[in-house]
Scaffold this active site. Structure first.
Site, PDB file in Angstrom:
ATOM      1  N   LEU A   1      14.286  43.367 -19.033  1.00  0.00           N
ATOM      2  CA  LEU A   1      15.590  42.829 -19.426  1.00  0.00           C
ATOM      3  C   LEU A   1      16.715  43.768 -19.023  1.00  0.00           C
ATOM      4  O   LEU A   1      16.692  44.962 -19.321  1.00  0.00           O
ATOM      5  CB  LEU A   1      15.630  42.620 -20.939  1.00  0.00           C
ATOM      6  N   ASP A   2      17.702  43.184 -18.357  1.00  0.00           N
ATOM      7  CA  ASP A   2      18.951  43.895 -18.101  1.00  0.00           C
ATOM      8  C   ASP A   2      19.648  44.128 -19.445  1.00  0.00           C
ATOM      9  O   ASP A   2      19.344  43.449 -20.435  1.00  0.00           O
ATOM     10  CB  ASP A   2      19.808  43.026 -17.164  1.00  0.00           C
ATOM     11  N   LEU A   3      20.587  45.047 -19.471  1.00  0.00           N
ATOM     12  CA  LEU A   3      21.311  45.342 -20.718  1.00  0.00           C
ATOM     13  C   LEU A   3      22.712  44.740 -20.703  1.00  0.00           C
ATOM     14  O   LEU A   3      23.008  43.794 -21.436  1.00  0.00           O
ATOM     15  CB  LEU A   3      21.378  46.857 -20.934  1.00  0.00           C
ATOM     16  N   ASP A   4      23.591  45.256 -19.847  1.00  0.00           N
ATOM     17  CA  ASP A   4      24.978  44.783 -19.796  1.00  0.00           C
ATOM     18  C   ASP A   4      25.049  43.341 -19.301  1.00  0.00           C
ATOM     19  O   ASP A   4      24.548  43.011 -18.232  1.00  0.00           O
ATOM     20  CB  ASP A   4      25.808  45.665 -18.856  1.00  0.00           C
TER      21      ASP A   4
END
Length: 215
Positions: A5-8
């Site tokens: 999963l990406d964060l931003d």
């Protein structure tokens, strides 16, 4: 399945913190400072790439100075000018209940990602937290995903990358990993589909449905 999963723009909305810190950097450099809404395109790619787009490769010293000024503010203030998107904690819990193993895959420096996840009490959802080094190593999503697959002993066909920008999906493709785009962040459906997203989710709940189809 291992879920990267990406964060931003995927788990949290970082707009105020990132772009106000970028405005600070531009001001310190003596450059024109655009309105915050004109800088949305800077959310997603590594900071150095955004500054290179602004200043060009012929001004590496200015790019490096920009990174330094950005971090002056972001490391103390901007880091927490952030907001978890609605339903994110619930869907992370649901993914784990479905047997998925979760990993953070962000081009943000890992040290900052760790502090953000700790601040919002999300750290416990993740088996590993992976980001770039402060010197820019692994800032490219393809390199980062390759690093995660290698260090966590994950097969490409046992992984999914979820993110809101083309960099997430392109990076997944470089590693033969399925990419899912999310539409509540900073990339459009067109951008994500052109980059090769297998599916796009328009809400966190819809993301769970997409995972059930793919996994």
């Amino acid at each position: 399945m291992h879920i990267l999963l990406d964060l931003d723009g995927t788990l949290t909305d970082p707009k105020v913190g990132i772009l106000t810190s970028l405005q600070h950097a531009l001001k310190e450099l003596g450059e024109p400072v655009p309105h915050i809404d004109e800088l949305d395109w800077c959310i997603g790619p590594p900071l150095k790439d955004a500054l290179l787009t602004m200043f060009g490769e012929k001004q590496p010293e200015k790019v490096n100075e920009g990174v330094r000024h950005f971090r002056e503010r972001f490391g103390d203030v901007g880091l927490f000018e952030n907001e978890v998107y609605p339903e994110i904690p619930e869907i992370l819990t649901a993914m784990r209940k479905d047997g998925h193993v979760l990993h953070i895959a962000t081009s943000k420096p890992e040290v900052f990602a760790q502090r953000i996840l700790d601040h919002f009490k999300l750290t416990s959802h993740f088996t590993s937290i992976n980001g770039s080094e402060l010197d820019g190593t692994r800032g490219d999503k393809g390199e980062l995903i390759a690093h995660i697959l290698a260090t966590q002993s994950i097969a490409s066909d046992d992984a999914v990358m979820i993110g809101d920008r083309k960099h997430d999906i392109i990076g997944a493709g470089k590693n033969a990993v399925t990419g899912i785009g999310v539409l509540w962040g900073y990339g459009s459906q067109e951008e994500l589909e052109i980059a090769g997203a297998k599916m796009c989710a328009d809400s966190p709940r819809n993301l769970l449905q997409c995972l059930q189809v793919i996994c």
